[in-house]
Motif scaffolding. Structure first.
Motif, PDB file in Angstrom:
ATOM      1  N   ILE A 245       1.252  -9.686  17.887  1.00 11.13           N
ATOM      2  CA  ILE A 245       1.995  -9.260  19.072  1.00 11.13           C
ATOM      3  C   ILE A 245       1.321  -8.055  19.729  1.00 11.13           C
ATOM      4  CG2 ILE A 245       4.177  -8.287  19.876  1.00 11.13           C
ATOM      5  CD1 ILE A 245       5.553  -9.924  17.639  1.00 11.13           C
ATOM      6  N   VAL A 246       1.042  -7.011  18.942  1.00  7.91           N
ATOM      7  CA  VAL A 246       0.474  -5.780  19.486  1.00  7.91           C
ATOM      8  C   VAL A 246      -0.910  -6.043  20.085  1.00  7.91           C
ATOM      9  CG1 VAL A 246      -0.416  -3.498  18.881  1.00  7.91           C
ATOM     10  CG2 VAL A 246       1.783  -4.269  17.963  1.00  7.91           C
ATOM     11  N   GLY A 247      -1.763  -6.764  19.357  1.00  9.11           N
ATOM     12  CA  GLY A 247      -3.112  -7.023  19.841  1.00  9.11           C
ATOM     13  C   GLY A 247      -3.130  -7.762  21.161  1.00  9.11           C
ATOM     14  N   ASN A 248      -2.337  -8.816  21.263  1.00 10.60           N
ATOM     15  CA  ASN A 248      -2.347  -9.613  22.495  1.00 10.60           C
ATOM     16  C   ASN A 248      -1.672  -8.906  23.658  1.00 10.60           C
ATOM     17  OD1 ASN A 248      -3.644 -12.273  21.973  1.00 10.60           O
ATOM     18  ND2 ASN A 248      -2.141 -12.392  20.339  1.00 10.60           N
ATOM     19  N   VAL A 249      -0.594  -8.188  23.397  1.00 16.54           N
ATOM     20  CA  VAL A 249       0.103  -7.497  24.486  1.00 16.54           C
ATOM     21  C   VAL A 249      -0.768  -6.373  25.050  1.00 16.54           C
ATOM     22  CG1 VAL A 249       2.068  -6.012  25.040  1.00 16.54           C
ATOM     23  CG2 VAL A 249       2.423  -8.091  23.705  1.00 16.54           C
ATOM     24  N   LEU A 250      -1.396  -5.576  24.177  1.00 23.65           N
ATOM     25  CA  LEU A 250      -2.216  -4.461  24.652  1.00 23.65           C
ATOM     26  C   LEU A 250      -3.504  -4.927  25.316  1.00 23.65           C
ATOM     27  CD1 LEU A 250      -1.788  -1.835  21.778  1.00 23.65           C
ATOM     28  CD2 LEU A 250      -0.625  -1.943  23.987  1.00 23.65           C
ATOM     29  N   ALA A 251      -3.952  -6.131  24.977  1.00 17.76           N
ATOM     30  CA  ALA A 251      -5.172  -6.659  25.602  1.00 17.76           C
ATOM     31  C   ALA A 251      -4.943  -7.076  27.049  1.00 17.76           C
ATOM     32  CB  ALA A 251      -5.697  -7.846  24.802  1.00 17.76           C
TER      33      ALA A 251
ATOM     34  N   LYS B   7      -3.843  -5.605  29.686  1.00 19.14           N
ATOM     35  CA  LYS B   7      -4.179  -4.682  30.765  1.00 19.14           C
ATOM     36  C   LYS B   7      -5.516  -3.987  30.555  1.00 19.14           C
ATOM     37  CE  LYS B   7       0.527  -3.701  32.308  1.00 19.14           C
ATOM     38  NZ  LYS B   7       1.522  -2.638  32.653  1.00 19.14           N
ATOM     39  N   GLN B   8      -6.343  -4.507  29.671  1.00 21.34           N
ATOM     40  CA  GLN B   8      -7.633  -3.878  29.407  1.00 21.34           C
ATOM     41  C   GLN B   8      -8.673  -4.293  30.448  1.00 21.34           C
ATOM     42  OE1 GLN B   8      -8.176  -1.478  27.123  1.00 21.34           O
ATOM     43  NE2 GLN B   8      -5.968  -1.656  26.776  1.00 21.34           N
ATOM     44  N   SER B   9      -9.386  -3.314  30.960  1.00 20.05           N
ATOM     45  CA  SER B   9     -10.469  -3.608  31.909  1.00 20.05           C
ATOM     46  C   SER B   9     -11.839  -3.439  31.260  1.00 20.05           C
ATOM     47  CB  SER B   9     -10.362  -2.699  33.140  1.00 20.05           C
ATOM     48  OG  SER B   9     -10.424  -1.339  32.749  1.00 20.05           O
ATOM     49  N   ASN B  10     -11.912  -2.642  30.178  1.00 18.98           N
ATOM     50  CA  ASN B  10     -13.163  -2.480  29.448  1.00 18.98           C
ATOM     51  C   ASN B  10     -13.311  -3.629  28.449  1.00 18.98           C
ATOM     52  OD1 ASN B  10     -14.675  -1.396  26.873  1.00 18.98           O
ATOM     53  ND2 ASN B  10     -15.353  -0.091  28.553  1.00 18.98           N
ATOM     54  N   MET B  11     -14.443  -4.324  28.500  1.00 25.07           N
ATOM     55  CA  MET B  11     -14.607  -5.522  27.685  1.00 25.07           C
ATOM     56  C   MET B  11     -14.633  -5.222  26.188  1.00 25.07           C
ATOM     57  SD  MET B  11     -14.678  -8.735  28.123  1.00 25.07           S
ATOM     58  CE  MET B  11     -15.006 -10.238  27.205  1.00 25.07           C
ATOM     59  N   LYS B  12     -15.229  -4.097  25.798  1.00 31.35           N
ATOM     60  CA  LYS B  12     -15.242  -3.747  24.383  1.00 31.35           C
ATOM     61  C   LYS B  12     -13.828  -3.498  23.867  1.00 31.35           C
ATOM     62  CE  LYS B  12     -19.743  -1.786  23.170  1.00 31.35           C
ATOM     63  NZ  LYS B  12     -20.425  -0.556  22.703  1.00 31.35           N
ATOM     64  N   ARG B  13     -13.035  -2.800  24.655  1.00 29.89           N
ATOM     65  CA  ARG B  13     -11.658  -2.528  24.239  1.00 29.89           C
ATOM     66  C   ARG B  13     -10.847  -3.820  24.219  1.00 29.89           C
ATOM     67  NH1 ARG B  13     -10.703   3.010  24.133  1.00 29.89           N
ATOM     68  NH2 ARG B  13      -8.450   2.679  24.059  1.00 29.89           N
ATOM     69  N   LEU B  14     -11.114  -4.700  25.191  1.00 31.58           N
ATOM     70  CA  LEU B  14     -10.428  -5.995  25.193  1.00 31.58           C
ATOM     71  C   LEU B  14     -10.750  -6.780  23.917  1.00 31.58           C
ATOM     72  CD1 LEU B  14      -9.963  -8.357  28.192  1.00 31.58           C
ATOM     73  CD2 LEU B  14     -10.725  -9.296  26.033  1.00 31.58           C
TER      74      LEU B  14
ATOM     75  N   ALA C 226     -11.692  -5.486  21.150  1.00 30.12           N
ATOM     76  CA  ALA C 226     -11.080  -4.766  20.026  1.00 30.12           C
ATOM     77  C   ALA C 226      -9.629  -5.198  19.838  1.00 30.12           C
ATOM     78  CB  ALA C 226     -11.160  -3.255  20.261  1.00 30.12           C
ATOM     79  N   TYR C 227      -8.880  -5.264  20.924  1.00 31.04           N
ATOM     80  CA  TYR C 227      -7.485  -5.706  20.820  1.00 31.04           C
ATOM     81  C   TYR C 227      -7.407  -7.182  20.446  1.00 31.04           C
ATOM     82  CZ  TYR C 227      -5.766  -1.258  22.592  1.00 31.04           C
ATOM     83  OH  TYR C 227      -5.460   0.072  22.718  1.00 31.04           O
ATOM     84  N   SER C 228      -8.358  -7.972  20.929  1.00 28.01           N
ATOM     85  CA  SER C 228      -8.443  -9.363  20.503  1.00 28.01           C
ATOM     86  C   SER C 228      -8.681  -9.434  18.989  1.00 28.01           C
ATOM     87  CB  SER C 228      -9.576 -10.064  21.250  1.00 28.01           C
ATOM     88  OG  SER C 228      -9.849 -11.336  20.698  1.00 28.01           O
TER      89      SER C 228
END
Length: 505
Positions: free
Chosen positions: A304-310, A312-319, A321-323
């Motif tokens: 839940i947390v990983g997909n929800v926080l991903a 609104k990510q605009s930085n691909m590395k952070r996206l 990471a949440y993935s």
């Protein structure tokens, strides 16, 4: 652990340790070689020799594959079994791909100590392999710290980059705290049973006085918190986005795949070997019910947390990471579901999805390196109009993204389906529902990347000239993802043929 076991190793025993000893030998040789080679030459020579060391080590692992032969070394502290060998192969393949994607790209990643970068990946991988084979708390911790310390250094390799220094500092501090949690949990197990051997601990816990149950629970939750950090599962995930963003891109891929897989390897052997307990009548003990329920809750939270926080990510590395946090949840599901009479292929499902996740994740990071070089940014907007500049790379990225999203006829799709069906067979319907809902949710941000590549042709048409090694890495990952989707039963059958539940402990 029997200290005399270290002096009683035979030549045959050393042969069984050949995969690990190969990495040690190559690391020492490359350290010495790096002292004498010119810097320009070391970028090529040490990189290819590191890849050779990984290939030789993988060859020894394949040679050791034997379902009928389990070898116990170092007084029972180290097991050479096919549970470990399968995971070692996955780790070595992942490291080989990460080394390959680094060739010709170290300058763009601001890595100036190229020799150290390449040969530090070898002890990090060796630590992961130690973790997979450890059946004693001491060897387990040695492997864990070998992997962790090398990873801390690798994350901070971009010495002139503030994000890299910040990420390395956060990773080292929080990693040290996680290691302390793990040590504290281990101390409870040793205090209750008087042994560090997992089999002996299991036998000791079966005879524990009921008054010691609280200490048993304490050991589990301390270990869960420590290893939850290592696999970046919510709520122990906060380090991952900053560390992934600051680290060199290949090291971000290493943390997301090899390091994460090593954490799962330990959790499988440790939690199944100690907490999967039943009484004399065969009924599960309270610790078994509650421990694996807690694993289900952590898996659900990570998804839940990983997909929800991903979203609104605009930085691909952070996206990514949440993935990775969300995928830590998916990978936890077969562990949390336990073995049962109606379903016992949990490890096959886990290893299949870990392999698929490794391929699609490393491939996606490799494409990010191509985009970053062309556009100068790690943001998703850097992918704008990529189809018009690099159509073949775009096509490969589409395959990788579809696999990450779990789209049909890809390795990621079948990996999630196998895990989902196993969860339903074990009647954990609420966890299966969360897995299904979050997988659908992930389509939004994954398809956002595809939309950028095809529907933003007004972007500046910067020429894309990726290194040949990057292109090879991308297409190996993309084609392997398609192959896993076209013939999923091949890997599953192989794992089920060589894996035996009793080998875990």
């Amino acid at each position: 652990m029997d200290t005399q076991a270290f002096t009683g190793l035979t030549l045959a025993d050393m042969g069984h340790l050949a995969p690990e000893l190969t990495l040690v030998a190559f690391t020492l040789a490359l350290i010495l070689l790096d002292l004498f080679l010119p810097r320009k030459m070391s970028r090529t020579v040490i990189g290819w020799l590191s890849l050779l060391g990984v290939a030789v080590s993988a060859g020894f692992v394949i040679y050791n594959l034997d379902p009928a032969n389990t070898v116990s070394l170092l007084g029972g502290a180290y097991r050479i079994d096919d549970f470990a060998n399968i995971l070692k192969l996955i780790f070595l393949v992942g490291t080989a791909l990460i080394l390959l994607m680094s060739f010709g790209s170290t300058e763009e990643e601001e890595i100036h100590q190229t020799g150290e970068y390449y040969y530090l990946l070898l002890p990090a991988t060796m630590g992961a392999m130690f973790m997979a084979s450890s059946s004693d708390l001491i060897t387990l911790y040695v492997g864990l710290e070998t992997l962790s310390i090398a990873s801390y250094v690798l994350v901070g390799m971009r010495k002139r980059n503030l994000l890299s220094s910040e990420g390395a500092f956060k990773y080292a501090v929080q990693g040290g705290i996680a290691s302390a949690f793990i040590l504290y949990g281990m101390s409870f197990l040793y205090g209750m049973t008087g042994s560090t051997n997992i089999t002996a601990i299991r036998q000791g816990i079966a005879q524990l006085d009921p008054s010691m149950e609280a200490m048993l629970y304490m050991s589990f939750f301390l270990l869960l918190a420590g290893f939850g950090f290592k696999i970046a599962a919510a709520p122990f995930h906060t380090w991952a986005p900053d560390v992934y963003q600051g680290a060199p891109t290949p090291i971000s891929a290493f943390l997301a795949t090899v390091s994460k897989g090593a954490g799962f390897a330990v959790m499988f052997r440790l939690f199944y070997g100690i907490y999967l307990q039943s009484d004399s009548s065969g009924a599960p003990l309270n610790i078994q019910k509650d421990a694996f329920l807690a694993l289900c809750v952590v898996a659900a939270a990570a998804m839940i947390v990983g997909n929800v926080l991903a979203l609104k990510q605009s930085n691909m590395k952070r996206l990514l990471a949440y993935s990775g946090i969300a995928n830590a949840g998916y990978l936890l599901v077969p562990l949390a579901a336990k073995f049962s009479l109606v379903h016992y292929s949990n490890f096959a499902e886990f290893s299949y999805y870990l392999t698929a996740y490794m391929l699609m994740n490393i491939g996606a990071f490799a494409v990010l390196m191509v985009v970053k070089k062309a556009s100068g940014t790690e943001d998703v907007r850097g992918y704008a109009g990529l189809f018009y500049r690099a159509p073949w790379t775009t096509f490969a990225m589409v395959i990788l993204v579809l696999s990450l999203a779990g789209f049909p006829v890809t390795g990621g799709f079948f990996g999630k389906i196998f895990i989902l069906m196993g969860t339903l067979e074990n009647k954990i319907y609420w966890l299966a529902s969360i897995m299904l809902a979050t997988s659908v949710l992930s389509f939004y941000y994954y398809f956002g990347v595809i939309r950028q590549m095809f529907m933003r042709s007004e972007a500046q048409q910067t020429e894309v000239k990726p290194a040949k090694a990057l292109i090879v890495t991308i297409w190996i990952c993309a084609l392997a993802s398609v192959a896993m989707g076209a013939y999923p039963q091949g890997l599953l059958r192989f794992v089920n043929e060589v894996f035996n539940l009793l080998e875990v402990f």
